[in-house]
Design an enzyme around this catalytic site. Sequence first.
Site, short mmCIF file in Angstrom:
data_model
loop_
_atom_site.label_atom_id
_atom_site.label_comp_id
_atom_site.label_asym_id
_atom_site.label_seq_id
_atom_site.Cartn_x
_atom_site.Cartn_y
_atom_site.Cartn_z
N GLU A 1 0.83 -1.22 0.00
CA GLU A 1 0.00 0.00 0.00
C GLU A 1 0.86 1.27 0.00
O GLU A 1 0.63 2.20 0.77
CB GLU A 1 -0.97 -0.02 1.19
CG GLU A 1 -1.95 -1.17 1.12
CD GLU A 1 -2.98 -1.16 2.25
OE1 GLU A 1 -2.89 -0.27 3.12
OE2 GLU A 1 -3.86 -2.04 2.25
N GLU B 1 -5.25 -8.21 -0.63
CA GLU B 1 -5.99 -7.93 0.61
C GLU B 1 -7.43 -7.65 0.22
O GLU B 1 -7.70 -6.76 -0.58
CB GLU B 1 -5.41 -6.73 1.37
CG GLU B 1 -4.14 -7.02 2.14
CD GLU B 1 -3.75 -5.88 3.07
OE1 GLU B 1 -4.67 -5.26 3.65
OE2 GLU B 1 -2.55 -5.62 3.20
#
Length: 510
Positions: free
Chosen positions: A204, A325
Amino acid sequence: MKKTLFTLLIVLPTLLAAQNATIKIDLERSIGDIDPRIYGVFMEPIQFNGKRFGLPDSVQFNTLYGTLYDPFSPLADDNGFKKNYMEAMKELKITNMRWPGGNFLMGYNWQDGIGPKDQRPARINLAWGGIDNNHMGTDEWMALNKTIGSENVVCVNLGLGDIKDAVYWLEYCNYPGGTYYSDLRARNGHKEPYHVKLWDLGNEVDGYPWELGYKTAEDYVKTGREAAKAMKSVDSTIKLVASGSSYYEPSGIWVDWNRKVLEGLGDKIDYLSIHRYWERSDDYYAYMGQSAMDFEEKIKVPAAQIETARVKNGFKKPIYISVDEWGLMSRNTLSVLPVAQCFNSFLRHANVVKMANFTLLTSLLGSDTKKGTFKTPLFYIFKAFSNNCRGISVDTHVSCDTFNTPKFSDIPYLDVTTTYAKETNTVFINVVNRHKEKAITADMVTTSGNFAGKAEASLIAGASLNEVYEFDKQDQYVPVKKMVDTRGKQLTYTFPPHSFTQIKAGVITK
């Protein structure tokens, strides 16, 4: 809720049906081969207090330590992992595990987690708070995957870490011997290399508000290229995953991030990672429908960007999507049905979605702090896909009533995918009825071949959408099975409201 109620849901009278629907299945039109890697999990040490889960603030727990890894538990195996989770993961046929983060990763030094445990430094968990004693490190993660029978997906720290740390970690894991870190692995009791093939280049990295070591797309591309170059010098056989979308702020900057990463790293990577968690809403149809369309959008846009980058830049090898995710807090029927819809999205895009990791491994079992873990409908929905939906994803056309939300229009009440296993001539039809109150009767028609014999329907539903799953009711969560007649090319079934049904049927294709 009693099993008899489940049975009543199966045979709801026609007068309660919203309408007749048609599901057309074309076995000759393949969307793509289903990669077993979509049945993966994600795991990191997240520190929580009880408030987030409706428990007293005094209740503190970690998603890893004391939950999955607890050498002092009577349930622990020789490596300190709880057998209840290990057995559950084997039953689910988990194919891979992404670790050690997550946000935790971007402040993590892998060298803190090797060697004798009593000599490992305790560190502040910079992402989640609390103290990490580093007793779960590289060799323990490898042992965990070996116990489950899953593949390792290692994320390297390109946040607060640097490229050399990533290279040394790869050397520790994969280099045969004769170098400092490969020999250190041997001294730590693991002479043979681990041969880890899948490596994430950070986590991320676009997450400006929360991520440690956030970078702009330009800086990430520069760092990623150098990391890829150096890591491939250690092991040229590895596959690399670039950090794609995670920060979906209103201006749509996530689209630009993916474009820049693909154009700058596309010749170095095998996967583009995207993260998406189901959007919450207090409105039922926004939650069940609008969030589903949003999830589809977060796959369709990067898929189109991958194709655009390939054509524009002349990339020779394919780039796939890794949804490494995804998920949501699943404590009742309302929050479990989206999991089936996410899997349906992966199957609908089987040509490009080739890996996925559910958050978290430990979330796949329900947990009672006093009584232990148990299998909820979430477990059984995951199992329905991971155990049965292999082979190929085939074209499925649904004609049924639709509904609208503020953002999306014409959302079908039925969300349907079909998988086909040539070896056994078996199809699995996965149906979510998103209607809150009405059953939907559907004629399922195969446009190539005939159905063979009786079909079997497995139903996961609940009379209450919001009732929290309980340990003492676990026997009620087992899917209810029913045999269904077929007639040549057609079978008909009534899908209860707010339910997931998987239909298994043999087919004769010639």
